[in-house]
Scaffold this motif. Structure first.
Motif: not given
Ligand code: FE
Ligand code: FE
Ligand code: ZN
Length: 299
Positions: A107, A142, A67, A257
């Motif tokens: 993102h 995402e 990420h 998450e």
């Molecule tokens: Fe994320």
């Protein structure tokens, strides 16, 4: 074969993450490539990576999901923020080649008032500067909740990013259940099939490379992006379990998450992942899960 895992701290390196995943009953995991709120990155040691690759092979791990930091915003108004985004993105992709053939999730960005069209243009521009034909890493866009000026609330926006890049074959999507619910789509019952139909018509459902499996603290369409433990939020265990075991996405890694469980009268909190992974494997919700985690950890 269903690959389930969670977010794992990368502070002790790859081999430590692999061992931690095994302890959680996971066969995939997610990790930050660098400080998620700052941006500094640790050097990667080949020896550590080699140890990890052995653990992953023996554990039959699926693809890993790195990420990008939250501070990476390719379509910020400030030039220095965009410069950081480009540099961190390039450096992360270089470092990802230590573990070839995995995923790098980011993102898409927040356009901060510039409008989604300009935002999408800037995101595509950053991707075009960094996606290389020879890279083995697939970059994931995402799906977002639509908090503030986030791009990716609508599947259509992700599709327009695909359309703006030279190597769309290097892109795929990370579908976050909390974000999609917060964006205004109902995932319950037939709802999931409808959402996937819509995704399929816009981007193609084969483009979903990863699911982030999170419950939501808020109602459908809230646009807030606050994750909740599985079965304790507005999406519910039944819907999340249905997605995890859905036939169309068997090979797709599922990453949790969800928030740590806080003890009431202390500052301590404990990861829920071992328990949540077990619930998904058993396909059975445990309403006592939070109490159990506190009990087991305070023994
Ligand atoms: Fe994320
Ligand atoms: Fe997510
Ligand atoms: Zn989120």
């Amino acid at each position: 074969m269903i690959y389930i895992g969670s977010h794992i701290s990368s502070s002790k390196g790859y081999a430590a993450m692999g061992r931690q995943a095994l302890k959680l009953g996971a066969d995939t995991f997610a990790f930050f490539t660098r400080n998620p709120r700052g941006g500094s990155a640790k050097e990667i040691r080949q020896e550590d990576v080699d140890k990890f690759l052995k653990i992953a092979e023996e554990g039959g791990f699926g693809k890993l999901v790195a990420h990008a930091p939250y501070t990476l915003n390719a379509c910020a108004t400030k030039e220095e923020v965009r410069t950081f985004a480009r540099e961190a993105f390039a450096d992360d992709l270089r470092r990802m080649e230590y573990i070839p053939g995995n995923y790098y999730n980011f993102h898409p960005g927040s356009h901060v008032g510039q409008g989604s069209e300009e935002g999408i243009r800037l995101i595509s521009e950053m991707l075009n500067e960094n996606l290389k034909k020879e890279q083995t890493t697939t970059v994931l866009l995402e799906t977002m909740a639509g908090k503030g000026s986030e791009i990716g609330r609508e599947f259509e926006e992700l599709k327009r990013i695909y359309d703006g890049v030279k190597y769309p074959e290097k892109l795929r999507v990370c579908f976050d259940t909390c974000h999609v619910s917060d964006s205004g789509l109902d995932l319950s019952g037939e709802g999931f099939e409808n959402v996937i139909d819509q995704f399929d018509k816009t981007i193609g459902k084969d483009q979903i490379a990863v699911f982030h499996i999170n419950d939501s603290k808020n109602v459908i369409g809230a646009g807030k992006d606050r994750h909740e433990n599985l079965g304790f939020g507005t999406i519910g265990f039944e819907t999340l379990n249905h997605i995890v075991h859905h036939k169309d996405f068997e090979q797709v890694p599922k990453i949790l998450e969800t928030p740590y469980i806080k003890a009431e009268d202390s500052k301590k909190s404990y990861p829920p992942y071992k328990y949540e992974i077990e619930m998904l494997k058993q396909e059975q919700f445990d309403p006592q899960m939070k109490e159990k985690i506190l009990e087991d950890n305070q023994k």
